[in-house]
Motif scaffolding. Structure first.
Motif, PDB file in Angstrom:
ATOM      1  N   ALA A  62       0.812  -1.149   0.053  1.00 38.24           N
ATOM      2  CA  ALA A  62       0.060   0.065  -0.097  1.00 38.24           C
ATOM      3  C   ALA A  62       0.915   1.080   0.012  1.00 38.24           C
ATOM      4  O   ALA A  62       0.529   2.328  -0.616  1.00 38.24           O
ATOM      5  CB  ALA A  62      -0.835  -0.039   1.190  1.00 38.24           C
ATOM      6  N   ARG A  67      -0.200   6.015  -2.932  1.00 36.59           N
ATOM      7  CA  ARG A  67      -1.395   7.019  -2.086  1.00 36.59           C
ATOM      8  C   ARG A  67      -0.342   7.648  -0.968  1.00 36.59           C
ATOM      9  O   ARG A  67       0.600   7.317  -0.558  1.00 36.59           O
ATOM     10  CB  ARG A  67      -1.999   5.759  -1.296  1.00 36.59           C
ATOM     11  CG  ARG A  67      -2.962   5.197  -2.379  1.00 36.59           C
ATOM     12  CD  ARG A  67      -3.498   3.586  -1.597  1.00 36.59           C
ATOM     13  NE  ARG A  67      -4.320   3.896  -0.506  1.00 36.59           N
ATOM     14  CZ  ARG A  67      -4.649   3.061   0.413  1.00 36.59           C
ATOM     15  NH1 ARG A  67      -4.387   1.815   0.146  1.00 36.59           N
ATOM     16  NH2 ARG A  67      -5.493   3.442   1.314  1.00 36.59           N
ATOM     17  N   SER A  68      -1.459   8.420  -0.328  1.00 39.31           N
ATOM     18  CA  SER A  68      -0.624   9.393   0.601  1.00 39.31           C
ATOM     19  C   SER A  68      -0.811   8.775   1.972  1.00 39.31           C
ATOM     20  O   SER A  68      -1.297   7.793   2.115  1.00 39.31           O
ATOM     21  CB  SER A  68      -1.375  10.783   1.005  1.00 39.31           C
ATOM     22  OG  SER A  68      -2.794  10.278   1.477  1.00 39.31           O
ATOM     23  N   GLU A  70      -1.462   9.829   4.779  1.00 44.15           N
ATOM     24  CA  GLU A  70      -2.801  10.111   5.334  1.00 44.15           C
ATOM     25  C   GLU A  70      -3.598   9.112   4.950  1.00 44.15           C
ATOM     26  O   GLU A  70      -4.633   8.857   6.133  1.00 44.15           O
ATOM     27  CB  GLU A  70      -3.188  11.288   5.269  1.00 44.15           C
ATOM     28  CG  GLU A  70      -2.250  12.416   6.017  1.00 44.15           C
ATOM     29  CD  GLU A  70      -0.875  12.993   5.227  1.00 44.15           C
ATOM     30  OE1 GLU A  70      -0.195  13.537   5.918  1.00 44.15           O
ATOM     31  OE2 GLU A  70      -0.803  12.466   4.255  1.00 44.15           O
ATOM     32  N   ASP A  71      -3.855   9.060   3.606  1.00 42.47           N
ATOM     33  CA  ASP A  71      -5.019   8.057   3.464  1.00 42.47           C
ATOM     34  C   ASP A  71      -4.897   6.549   4.056  1.00 42.47           C
ATOM     35  O   ASP A  71      -5.773   5.896   4.308  1.00 42.47           O
ATOM     36  CB  ASP A  71      -4.881   8.011   1.718  1.00 42.47           C
ATOM     37  CG  ASP A  71      -5.954   7.111   1.143  1.00 42.47           C
ATOM     38  OD1 ASP A  71      -7.132   6.970   1.894  1.00 42.47           O
ATOM     39  OD2 ASP A  71      -5.816   6.713   0.104  1.00 42.47           O
ATOM     40  N   ILE A  72      -3.497   6.112   3.968  1.00 42.65           N
ATOM     41  CA  ILE A  72      -3.219   4.818   4.403  1.00 42.65           C
ATOM     42  C   ILE A  72      -3.387   4.599   5.863  1.00 42.65           C
ATOM     43  O   ILE A  72      -4.118   3.751   6.587  1.00 42.65           O
ATOM     44  CB  ILE A  72      -1.759   4.436   4.170  1.00 42.65           C
ATOM     45  CG1 ILE A  72      -1.435   4.470   2.641  1.00 42.65           C
ATOM     46  CG2 ILE A  72      -1.343   3.014   4.657  1.00 42.65           C
ATOM     47  CD1 ILE A  72      -0.036   4.031   2.244  1.00 42.65           C
ATOM     48  N   SER A  74      -5.654   6.368   7.677  1.00 42.28           N
ATOM     49  CA  SER A  74      -7.058   6.608   7.845  1.00 42.28           C
ATOM     50  C   SER A  74      -7.714   5.206   7.593  1.00 42.28           C
ATOM     51  O   SER A  74      -8.436   4.897   8.474  1.00 42.28           O
ATOM     52  CB  SER A  74      -7.652   7.638   6.618  1.00 42.28           C
ATOM     53  OG  SER A  74      -9.117   7.607   6.761  1.00 42.28           O
ATOM     54  N   GLN A  75      -7.007   4.593   6.645  1.00 45.24           N
ATOM     55  CA  GLN A  75      -7.688   3.181   6.236  1.00 45.24           C
ATOM     56  C   GLN A  75      -7.337   2.150   7.260  1.00 45.24           C
ATOM     57  O   GLN A  75      -7.910   1.177   7.657  1.00 45.24           O
ATOM     58  CB  GLN A  75      -7.174   2.826   5.089  1.00 45.24           C
ATOM     59  CG  GLN A  75      -7.602   1.314   4.697  1.00 45.24           C
ATOM     60  CD  GLN A  75      -7.188   0.798   3.074  1.00 45.24           C
ATOM     61  OE1 GLN A  75      -6.243   1.506   2.783  1.00 45.24           O
ATOM     62  NE2 GLN A  75      -7.525  -0.173   2.847  1.00 45.24           N
ATOM     63  N   ARG A  96       0.458  16.289  12.956  1.00 48.23           N
ATOM     64  CA  ARG A  96      -0.689  16.910  12.939  1.00 48.23           C
ATOM     65  C   ARG A  96      -0.739  18.004  14.247  1.00 48.23           C
ATOM     66  O   ARG A  96      -0.914  19.122  14.090  1.00 48.23           O
ATOM     67  CB  ARG A  96      -1.937  16.096  12.717  1.00 48.23           C
ATOM     68  CG  ARG A  96      -2.144  15.589  11.523  1.00 48.23           C
ATOM     69  CD  ARG A  96      -3.546  15.084  11.155  1.00 48.23           C
ATOM     70  NE  ARG A  96      -3.664  13.979  12.054  1.00 48.23           N
ATOM     71  CZ  ARG A  96      -3.452  12.487  11.625  1.00 48.23           C
ATOM     72  NH1 ARG A  96      -3.184  12.357  10.588  1.00 48.23           N
ATOM     73  NH2 ARG A  96      -3.769  11.789  12.674  1.00 48.23           N
TER      74      ARG A  96
END
Length: 252
Positions: A62, A67-68, A70-72, A74-75, A96
């Motif tokens: 992944a 992919r970013s 943050e996206d990984i 979040s998943q 953050r």
């Protein structure tokens, strides 16, 4: 002289156990219990390491998909079970939180990287303890079982000599049962020690490789945060000290 034929039932493990001395029986029961315990750990570790490496492979695929982060993260969810996504979630949470305070100075950026480093080291240490849990049992079984079996062997041979003395002859049928019991105790000790020894070495290597995988990912995360901060990944060498007054006077 005709030697009496050996009783086939003498080689039956159940018969050997039932006819053994009570000390040899205790040794056999202890070694059998240690073998069952070690095999339970071996099966558990085999499935655990297979699952850990499979999940790590999926996570790294992944990451390489473009992919970013943050996206990984979040998943993966707020509290992933696997160490790799958990490290990513913790690093991004610190990022953050620090960015929410406004523009970062160079000192604040260095403090952020240091804080992330400590958090990742803590996760790696806890994960290392978790994956190595049970290896100590395999080590003890592998090293102690042969000696415990040898104790049972010596005790059985002592019984064999006792039977020779009481019977007044050295006929094989007099000493064969006691010697068979003694050798059976040794066999159980080796049967418990050999798989535990092989498994201990294999899983120790697997644990070291997995810990190295976590440390490599921690380095990549710190480098990614440093790039986001626009800071170098390695500390900058301090400037040289100004020349002393003595050096200036000599130059003049």
């Amino acid at each position: 002289m005709t030697v009496p034929a050996a009783d086939p039932g003498m080689l039956n493990p159940v018969t050997l156990f039932m006819t053994a001395d009570w000390v040899v029986k205790i040794v056999m029961i202890g070694l059998a219990g240690a073998s069952i315990w070690s095999w339970a750990i071996i099966i558990d570790k085999a499935f655990r390491f297979t699952a850990l490496n499979s999940q790590a492979d999926t996570f790294e695929k992944a990451l390489s998909s473009g992919r970013s982060l943050e996206d990984i993260a979040s998943q993966a969810g707020p509290n992933p079970a696997h160490a790799l996504p958990r490290m990513l979630v913790v690093a991004l949470a610190d990022w953050r939180e620090t960015r929410a305070r406004g523009t970062l100075t160079e000192q604040q950026g260095n403090l952020l990287i240091s804080r992330i480093d400590r958090s990742l080291d803590s996760i790696i240490a806890r994960e290392g303890i978790r994956i190595e849990h049970g290896l100590g049992v395999l080590s003890v079984v592998a090293t102690a079982s042969p000696f415990i079996g040898l104790f049972g062997t010596v005790w059985g041979i002592m019984n064999a000599f006792g039977r020779i003395a009481s019977a007044g002859n050295t006929n094989l049928t007099t000493v064969a049962p006691a010697i068979s019991e003694a050798l059976f105790a040794t066999a159980i000790g080796l049967a418990a020690a050999i798989p535990a020894y092989i498994a201990y070495n294999k899983f120790s290597i697997d644990a070291g490789k997995f810990s190295g995988r976590l440390e490599s990912f921690a380095d990549d995360l710190q480098a990614a945060v440093a790039r986001r901060l626009g800071a170098p990944t390695a500390p900058v060498a301090p400037p040289p000290p100004p020349p002393s007054d003595f050096a200036i006077r000599r130059a003049d």
